[in-house]
Enzyme design. Structure first.
Site, PDB file in Angstrom:
ATOM      1  N   ASN A   1      -8.144   1.662   9.681  1.00 25.27           N
ATOM      2  CA  ASN A   1      -6.860   1.852  10.381  1.00 25.27           C
ATOM      3  C   ASN A   1      -7.135   1.905  11.877  1.00 25.27           C
ATOM      4  OD1 ASN A   1      -5.856   2.170   7.831  1.00 25.27           O
ATOM      5  ND2 ASN A   1      -5.235   4.300   8.073  1.00 25.27           N
TER       6      ASN A   1
ATOM      7  N   ARG B   1       0.864  -1.191   0.000  1.00 25.32           N
ATOM      8  CA  ARG B   1       0.000   0.000   0.000  1.00 25.32           C
ATOM      9  C   ARG B   1       0.900   1.240   0.000  1.00 25.32           C
ATOM     10  NH1 ARG B   1      -3.022   2.957   4.622  1.00 25.32           N
ATOM     11  NH2 ARG B   1      -4.048   4.484   3.310  1.00 25.32           N
TER      12      ARG B   1
ATOM     13  N   GLU C   1      -4.087  -0.249   8.016  1.00 25.05           N
ATOM     14  CA  GLU C   1      -2.955   0.139   8.869  1.00 25.05           C
ATOM     15  C   GLU C   1      -3.169  -0.403  10.272  1.00 25.05           C
ATOM     16  OE1 GLU C   1      -1.957   4.337   9.215  1.00 25.05           O
ATOM     17  OE2 GLU C   1      -2.239   4.616   7.064  1.00 25.05           O
TER      18      GLU C   1
ATOM     19  N   GLU D   1      -7.661   8.525   5.939  1.00 16.88           N
ATOM     20  CA  GLU D   1      -7.958   9.150   7.230  1.00 16.88           C
ATOM     21  C   GLU D   1      -8.397  10.614   7.111  1.00 16.88           C
ATOM     22  OE1 GLU D   1      -4.470   8.546   9.641  1.00 16.88           O
ATOM     23  OE2 GLU D   1      -4.770   6.392   9.763  1.00 16.88           O
TER      24      GLU D   1
ATOM     25  N   TYR E   1      -5.129   1.900  15.827  1.00 17.41           N
ATOM     26  CA  TYR E   1      -3.919   1.907  16.667  1.00 17.41           C
ATOM     27  C   TYR E   1      -4.231   1.795  18.149  1.00 17.41           C
ATOM     28  CZ  TYR E   1      -1.374   3.208  12.491  1.00 17.41           C
ATOM     29  OH  TYR E   1      -0.831   3.201  11.240  1.00 17.41           O
TER      30      TYR E   1
ATOM     31  N   HIS F   1      -2.843  11.086   0.787  1.00 17.87           N
ATOM     32  CA  HIS F   1      -2.373  10.812   2.148  1.00 17.87           C
ATOM     33  C   HIS F   1      -1.741  12.114   2.660  1.00 17.87           C
ATOM     34  CE1 HIS F   1      -1.090   7.363   4.983  1.00 17.87           C
ATOM     35  NE2 HIS F   1      -0.730   8.480   5.597  1.00 17.87           N
TER      36      HIS F   1
END
Ligand code: IFM
Length: 442
Positions: free
Chosen positions: A296, A82, A352, A170, A298, A125
């Site tokens: 994504n 990616r 991600e 995002e 985290y 991005h």
């Protein structure tokens, strides 16, 4: 060697589950003289915005080292890579293709294809051309149409080299961090800006989906959203309300218009001057069907009630990664199952997931057992979500290699490959070997 351990019968150990590594243009490329300036160049040039005062002019010098970097990617045995396209590298100020920039990516895409590595291409991005920011950036509705034109030209230029297009990465970060909190480029601060920028970003996504569907019907076309699930600090109803409000503000705001064609109900509770300018037909454009959703993840966030601000995020408990984010893999499973229950979704790719750790290179090796533990727990969290019925097709580690971590500069390392920024030598970390081992088990 430390390994990631998934249950033996896991579909994540079957060969049709896609594994990949991810990067983004501004974070790795450098080659700043071979493109137009973007908002992150300007932000980096502004004093006190980047923790180590650094910039993206050289970064990991991927602009020069891309061939060896693709060999490195291949060495992991991944199915997919990616990457993102630098808009200011491929489109000139008059809106036409810049062939030199396009050729750079054609070289990468051709090499990936030759190696049978699927290219997941993100169009945005965060590196908005500075000349568009000078014209209002994402606060200007016109920027969404410039994005559509860029998506149109680039998808024609890339032809059948691409497996999947991501419109935006995002949009929460672009809108909230860039145009409300001001801690990301272009550094604009004010609640009156964040949701306006968000709406134009989402509009840009929908407009780009229209041209991708037309130009590139055989690729998987979609959007990547980041989620930081919101948990209440206590069982008190006011804390629960605070967490739900924060969830609508930060998370649901970006997914609900894409899959339900409407904003969360809190829209009407926001002061008029904080609300976006929504024109008739916008939500129909934004909710153009997608082939997949990129997720994504985290960490999570914990909120308590606050009389003035409605919600207040409390300090995350331990354990935390080097960037201060709590390690709480259970929230990953809960997020995926709750998205699956709330929306009618296309297949999901985890686009991600990863961790910044305080890596040390000793005798030429990085023994990042803490990152291995993070990946192990989060891969198992994805496995648990699949077991509970969520349709997840792939997983990308963030990131292939250490890189420019935005406002943190080069201080935070997310790679499964260590980068010595003085010499540009890449060293595969223990987590990288564990990832390679997992992939080869299938
Ligand atoms: O480095 C970033 C990436 O660019 C977007 N998602 C989160 C990562 C870690 O902060």
């Amino acid at each position: 060697m430390s390994k990631f351990l998934l249950p033996e019968n896991s579909v994540m150990l079957s060969s049709d589950f896609i594994y990949g590594v991810a990067t983004a243009s501004f974070q790795i490329e450098g080659g700043a003289n071979n493109r137009l300036p973007c908002i992150w160049d300007t932000f980096c040039d502004t004093p006190n915005k980047i923790a180590d005062g650094s910039n993206g002019k050289i970064a990991c010098d991927h602009y020069t080292l891309w061939q060896q970097d693709i060999e490195l990617i291949e060495s992991f045995g991944v199915d997919a890579y990616r990457l993102s396209i630098s808009w200011p590298r491929v489109i000139n100020k008059s809106g036409e293709l810049n062939q030199e920039g396009v050729n750079f990516y054609l070289g990468i895409l051709d090499k990936l294809k030759a190696k049978n590595i699927k290219a997941f291409v993100t169009l945005y991005h965060w590196d908005l051309p500075q000349h568009l920011e000078d014209n209002g950036g994402w606060l200007n509705r016109e920027t969404a149409y410039r994005f559509q034109e860029y998506a149109d030209l680039i998808s024609q230029a890339f032809g059948d080299r691409v497996y999947s297009y991501v419109t935006l990465n995002e949009p929460f970060c672009s809108a909230y961090l860039g145009y409300e909190a001001g801690i990301h480029a272009p550094g604009i601060v004010g609640k009156e800006y964040g949701k306006k920028a968000a709406h134009h970003l989402l509009l840009a996504h929908g407009l780009a989906m229209q041209v991708l569907t037309k130009n590139s019907p055989d690729t998987l076309n979609g959007i990547v959203l980041n989620f930081t699930p919101c948990y209440p600090a206590s069982n008190k109803s006011e804390d629960k309300f605070a967490a739900e409000f924060a969830d609508d503000y930060f998370n649901q705001w970006y997914i609900k218009p894409v899959f339900d064609g409407q904003y969360p109900e809190i829209l009407s509770q926001l002061p008029k001057e904080h609300q976006p300018d929504i024109l008739e037909g916008d939500l129909a454009i934004i909710s153009h069907p997608t082939d997949f959703l990129g997720v994504n993840f985290y960490t999570r966030a914990i909120y308590r009630a606050d009389e003035q601000e409605i919600f207040f995020q409390i300090d995350p408990p331990e354990p935390r990664t080097d960037i201060g984010w709590e390690i709480y893999p259970q929230a990953f499973t809960e997020l995926l199952t709750s998205l699956n229950e709330t929306y009618t979704l296309p297949p999901i790719y985890i686009t991600e997931n990863g961790a910044a750790m305080d890596d040390k290179i000793i005798d030429g090796a990085v023994n990042d057992l803490d990152r291995i533990d993070y990946y192990n727990k989060h891969l198992n969290a994805v496995h648990n979500a699949i077991e509970q019925g969520v349709n997840i097709k792939g997983y990308f580690a963030w990131s292939l290699m250490d890189n420019f971590e935005w406002a943190e500069g080069y201080l935070k390392r997310f790679g499964i490959v260590y980068v010595d920024y003085e010499t540009q030598v890449r060293t595969i970390k223990a987590s990288g070997y564990a990832y390679k081992n997992l992939i080869s088990q299938r």
